[in-house]
Each structure stands twice: as C-alpha cells, then as structure tokens.
Design an enzyme around this catalytic site. Structure first.
Site, mmCIF file in Angstrom:
data_model
loop_
_atom_site.group_PDB
_atom_site.id
_atom_site.type_symbol
_atom_site.label_atom_id
_atom_site.label_comp_id
_atom_site.label_asym_id
_atom_site.label_seq_id
_atom_site.Cartn_x
_atom_site.Cartn_y
_atom_site.Cartn_z
ATOM 1 C CG ASN A 1 -29.895 10.910 39.712
ATOM 2 O OD1 ASN A 1 -28.704 10.817 39.856
ATOM 3 N ND2 ASN A 1 -30.335 12.507 39.327
ATOM 4 C CB CYS B 1 -23.085 12.920 37.520
ATOM 5 S SG CYS B 1 -24.145 14.030 39.090
ATOM 6 C CG HIS B 2 -24.052 18.241 35.303
ATOM 7 N ND1 HIS B 2 -25.173 18.491 34.840
ATOM 8 C CD2 HIS B 2 -24.614 18.488 36.887
ATOM 9 C CE1 HIS B 2 -26.051 18.715 35.402
ATOM 10 N NE2 HIS B 2 -25.950 18.513 36.311
ATOM 11 C CG HIS C 1 -26.303 13.379 43.934
ATOM 12 N ND1 HIS C 1 -27.905 13.440 43.395
ATOM 13 C CD2 HIS C 1 -24.875 13.407 41.924
ATOM 14 C CE1 HIS C 1 -27.363 13.208 42.244
ATOM 15 N NE2 HIS C 1 -26.747 13.673 41.590
ATOM 16 N NE ARG D 1 -26.376 26.436 61.644
ATOM 17 C CZ ARG D 1 -25.386 25.846 60.854
ATOM 18 N NH1 ARG D 1 -24.352 26.130 61.036
ATOM 19 N NH2 ARG D 1 -25.181 24.184 60.689
#
Length: 447
Positions: A147, A169-170, A199, A266
């Site tokens: 990355n 990428c997994h 991503h 939150r």
C-alpha cells in the site's frame, strides 16, 4: 516449473501465509521460490518459514534467497511485492507528525497525509523494481500487495507502462464473508459484484440463489444497535451500497467522521490503530526470530481456512490454466465509465494461463463515483508530484484529501507537509525535498 520471486520476503507474517497457500496446491508443490529482502536476518527467518511450509504440506519446492534483488528476480514468472519502505519507524512518523498538527488517522497507509508520504517513499523502490524486472524477467507478472495500492499501481503505469502489473487485496473477499456471517448465508454460495477503488470499492450486487441479500442486512442492522455503530455501516445506510474496507480504513477517506470527537465515540473509531498493529507485527517477528535462534523451531500458525489470498490463486491459474475470478487493481481503460480514464480502479478480473483479464463494469451509482473521484484526485496529484518532481503537488494532494481538508487550514496543510518532508528526509527523492513557496510557484506557472 513456475518460478516465483518474493520481494520484501522479510514481511514474515504475510510471507508465511502466501508460502503455505502456494504450496498447498499440488501442481505448485515443486515450484521454484526465490526470496529477497535487504535485511539478512529477516531473510533467514523467511527461508525457515519456507522450509516449514514445505515440510508441513509435503511439498518439494526449490527455495533460494538473496539480498541481491536482481539475482532473485532473474527468470521469474511471477513477482510478489510486499515491501514496506521504512518499516515501523516510518509508520510511527506518519502518525506522530500529523497528530502534532491536530490531524487524526487510523491506518494511514492508503490516503491522507500518511498514505501520501508512504507512497512517496515507496515510489523509488517501485521504479527500481520495475526497471530490474524489465531487464531480467520482462514477461513476469508483478503482483503488488504494498500500500497505498491505487497510488502504487498508477505510478507504475506512468514509469513502466510495459510492465504487467496487478494490485491484489483481500478486502472484498473478507467483506463479503463478513456480510454473509451477519445474514447467516454460506459465503461460498453467494454471487456478488464489487467495483470502485482499492479500499473504497462497493458491493454493487450481493445475492444468494438469486435473492438480493441487502434487505436481510437492513433487518440485521435494525435489530442490532451495536452493529450500526460502525463507520461502514453508517456509510452504507447513507450511500445505499456497502463499502469493502474496514471501518478503520473507511473513516480516513471521507471528511465526515474523524474531525468530530462525537462521531469517533458514536462509531467506535480506533484512532492511531495501525501504530499498534505495526508494533504487534514487530513483536511477532521478534518471537519468530528468537525461536529460530534458540532451537531452530518455528511455531506453526497457518490455518487452511484463511487461505484466501489472491496471489497463490493467480499463480496457480497461470501455471495450470484453471479459470477463476478475483478482484484486481488495474488502470481504468473504460472499465468504470464514470471514473477517470487511466486511474487505478478495482474491478473483477478473470485469471487463466494467458494472464489477468479485467472486466468491464460500466457506471457506478453517482454517489459512489463521487466519493471515488475525491479519492482519485489525491492519487493523481501524488503520482504527478513524483513523476514531475514537483513538491507543490505534495501540498496539492494534501489539500485535496477529504479528511485532511476537513480539519486543517491551507497554511496548516502546507506546514504539515513541510514537517513530513523534513521527518522522512532522505527516504524521499531530492526533488521532492525542496520547500516550495506558493507565490513564487504561481508566478512560475504563469510565465
């Protein structure tokens, strides 16, 4: 016999999984594996891991190792890159310097100030690796795991357009698997379509025996208040499609969450998360190294259930012709019609003996493409900074970054970039270590 070169084999946690996954295929049991790392001690551990994998699986690969990259690459059919330039110390810098300026990050390896500088210190390695491959293994596929994925793939296309490259990428696999657990459907029985950028891709379709599973997800969220307290669930409820990377990652690519302490609480966002992950990886390596030094033994932690990485599947398909579909990051050649041409996008691809063949997806829903374009604006500017040797583009990239621009003024962004350049020093090309002056730069551009 297929020959596989590992660049950055000292990333031993990941190397172990890939070695086991590769050697678990009977057709690859006698493959040739060349391990390369610039750290001889880490390379020694990687060699031991390869021997352990072979013994565990009853395989008989030919394993060599070298600190000389060209020697390891010579004659390779596939090159797997997983180098983390700068290692843990550089990762800590990517977090502490922005934090001092008031900027929160969680992972810092893909976008944001951390992702920008991770890319800039990785690009010289990628350019040198590509040059070596084009000389000593010009027909090899480069399978990149390092990355920031989109930045790295787009940069490689700019400096080595003849190189065969795919980013792996997994995140899509594990996202779908996790979603299937939530709605209690076997993941191996579902059909799905995902596309976007690495991503920040999206689950566009998700079905079980022709039944849309999104209504079941809606019901699960409605029934579990804690499930709703995650960034990507919040994004899904507002954008209509589930994002394919973890909440920790996803929070960094948009301006909506990390700026606000109330949102961090939150949605339970783990600020600075990757610093701890990186430290844990160091500790795991240290334990492996200590065990090897003490009695030559390594703990066996590989789990066949986790054998989901794409590189072993690609290698198996190249060697046997077995056809399968995976996710890849590749250049947009009209694959996604409402994202920029030439940008690095993530789409499904068919893999077979002839190579990797990306699928045409068409247009994303408008709101998803809008989020992706913000992401890709940063990618484009970082690549331009490196290709053109223009330090102003580093600042332009940080100004365009959604999470950074939500928190810092333009003066603060430029000052932060100055501090990051100074902190990373010689890890960056000399042309990018120059400190630009905005007024002079504008004057020069007009002349």
């Amino acid at each position: 016999m297929i020959r596989i070169a590992f660049v950055g084999a000292g990333s031993v946690v990941f190397t172990r999984q890939l070695l086991h996954d590769i050697l678990s295929f009977p057709e690859l049991a006698d493959c040739a594996i060349a391990l390369h790392d610039i750290d001889p001690e880490r390379l020694e551990v990687a060699v031991a891991l390869a021997a352990q994998a072979a013994e565990t699986l009853g395989a008989n690969p030919t394993v060599t190792s070298s600190v000389d990259r060209r020697e390891a690459l010579a004659g390779a059919d596939v090159v797997v890159n997983m180098v983390a330039v700068g290692g843990h110390d550089a990762t800590v810098t990517d977090f502490t310097v922005p934090a001092a300026a008031g900027l929160r990050q969680t992972i810092g390896d893909t976008l944001g100030v951390g992702g920008i500088f991770r890319a800039l210190r990785t690009f010289p390695l990628l350019e040198a690796l590509a040059a070596d491959m084009l000389e000593v293994c010009p027909q090899a596929w480069l399978l990149n795991y390092t990355n920031p994925m989109a930045m790295n793939i787009q940069y490689l296309a700019a400096v080595a357009p003849d190189l065969k490259v795919a980013g792996l990428c997994h995140s899509v696999y594990w996202t779908v698997r996790g979603l299937c657990e939530i709605v209690d459907v076997p993941h191996e029985e579902v059909d799905y379509l995902s596309a976007g950028v690495n991503h920040q891709a999206w689950i566009l379709r998700w079905q079980h025996q022709g039944r849309d599973l999104y209504p079941a997800l809606d019901a699960a969220i409605a029934a579990d208040g804690e499930l709703a307290r995650r960034v990507r669930v919040d994004m899904y409820r507002r954008l209509g499609y589930y994002p394919t990377e973890t909440s920790e990652h996803s929070s960094e690519y948009v301006p909506w969450y990390l700026k606000h302490g109330s949102e961090i609480d939150r949605l339970r966002i783990p600020v600075d998360d990757y610093v701890g992950i990186s430290a844990e990886n160091l500790a795991e390596y240290a334990a492996l190294r200590a065990g090897l030094a003490a009695d030559g033994a390594l703990p066996e932690t590989w789990d066949a259930e986790d054998a989901a990485e794409y590189a072993p599947q690609v290698i198996h398909s190249l060697a046997t012709g077995t056809q399968r579909t995976i996710q890849v990051t590749t250049l947009n050649t009209g694959l996604i019609t409402n994202l920029p041409m030439g940008a690095a996008v993530e789409v499904p691809a068919t893999v077979d003996r002839l190579g990797i063949h990306p699928h045409h997806v068409g247009a994303l829903p408008a709101q998803l493409a809008a989020a992706n374009r913000h992401f890709l604006n940063v990618v484009e500017l970082v690549v331009a900074a490196a290709v053109e040797g223009d330090p102003e583009h580093i600042r332009h990239a940080a100004m365009a970054d959604p999470a950074t621009a939500a928190v810092l003024t333009v003066d603060e962004i430029w000052s932060l970039c100055d501090a990051m350049v100074a902190a990373h020093g010689d890890a960056l090309p000399a042309s990018l270590r120059r400190t630009p002056v905005a007024a002079e730069g504008a004057k020069a551009r007009r002349s």
